[in-house]
Each structure stands twice: as C-alpha cells, then as structure tokens.
Design a protein around this motif. Structure first.
Motif, PDB file in Angstrom:
ATOM      1  N   LEU A 237       6.335 -31.404   8.012  1.00 25.30           N
ATOM      2  CA  LEU A 237       5.922 -30.182   8.213  1.00 25.30           C
ATOM      3  C   LEU A 237       6.804 -29.539   9.322  1.00 25.30           C
TER       4      LEU A 237
ATOM      5  N   GLU B 132      -4.907 -30.125  10.262  1.00 28.62           N
ATOM      6  CA  GLU B 132      -3.702 -29.014   9.713  1.00 28.62           C
ATOM      7  C   GLU B 132      -4.026 -27.740  10.659  1.00 28.62           C
ATOM      8  N   SER B 133      -5.147 -27.218  11.082  1.00 28.61           N
ATOM      9  CA  SER B 133      -5.116 -26.256  11.939  1.00 28.61           C
ATOM     10  C   SER B 133      -4.569 -26.285  13.293  1.00 28.61           C
TER      11      SER B 133
ATOM     12  N   SER C 209      -0.885 -25.682  12.930  1.00 25.44           N
ATOM     13  CA  SER C 209      -0.761 -24.412  12.960  1.00 25.44           C
ATOM     14  C   SER C 209      -0.993 -23.746  14.141  1.00 25.44           C
TER      15      SER C 209
ATOM     16  N   ILE D 237       2.425 -24.626  16.247  1.00 16.99           N
ATOM     17  CA  ILE D 237       3.348 -23.895  15.739  1.00 16.99           C
ATOM     18  C   ILE D 237       3.345 -22.287  16.401  1.00 16.99           C
ATOM     19  N   THR D 238       2.023 -21.775  16.459  1.00 14.82           N
ATOM     20  CA  THR D 238       1.688 -20.400  16.925  1.00 14.82           C
ATOM     21  C   THR D 238       1.828 -20.476  18.217  1.00 14.82           C
TER      22      THR D 238
ATOM     23  N   THR E 256       5.831 -20.667  19.160  1.00 15.90           N
ATOM     24  CA  THR E 256       6.908 -19.604  18.732  1.00 15.90           C
ATOM     25  C   THR E 256       7.225 -18.662  19.843  1.00 15.90           C
TER      26      THR E 256
END
Length: 70
Positions: free
Chosen positions: A14, A44-45, A48, A51-52, A55
C-alpha cells in the motif's frame, strides 16, 4: 463489522515501500498495531491515519517571491 487487518507485506505494498519500513514503524511504535498471537497486524485505518498525518501540503508561491525570481 470488524475492521480489516493487514500484514506487513500488505502495508508495504500500500505504501510502496519494502517490508522493512512497516516493520520499523511497528518497532518504533509510530503506527498502531494488533498482536494476534505471535503475528502482528495493522488496522487499515491506522495506515490511512499514518498517510494523513505524514502528508506534506505543497507551498504556494507568494506574489513577492515571484517578483524576486524574475
């Protein structure tokens, strides 16, 4: 409904990294993970959220900077 748990290989795919990177994130406690017996799984959260949080938004050029460059 139970959230999907990913192994380090799936997380690496991913993120577009090697397997070593998610393993290091786990070792350094920089990402949430779940121990299932001797196995480690990452929600999975959590991927995420990682990544957030990491960023970087682009910098918009200010008009005075454009004038100096010209």
């Amino acid at each position: 409904m139970v959230e999907r748990l990913l192994d380090v290989h799936q997380v690496a795919e991913l993120l577009g990294t090697t397997v070593r990177f998610p393993r290091r994130l786990i070792e350094e406690r920089r990402i949430a993970f779940v121990k299932v017996g001797r196995h480690v799984r990452i929600p999975e959260s959590a991927v995420s959220a990682f990544i957030t949080e990491n960023t970087v938004q682009p910098v918009t050029a200010r008009p005075e900077m454009l004038r100096r460059a010209a």
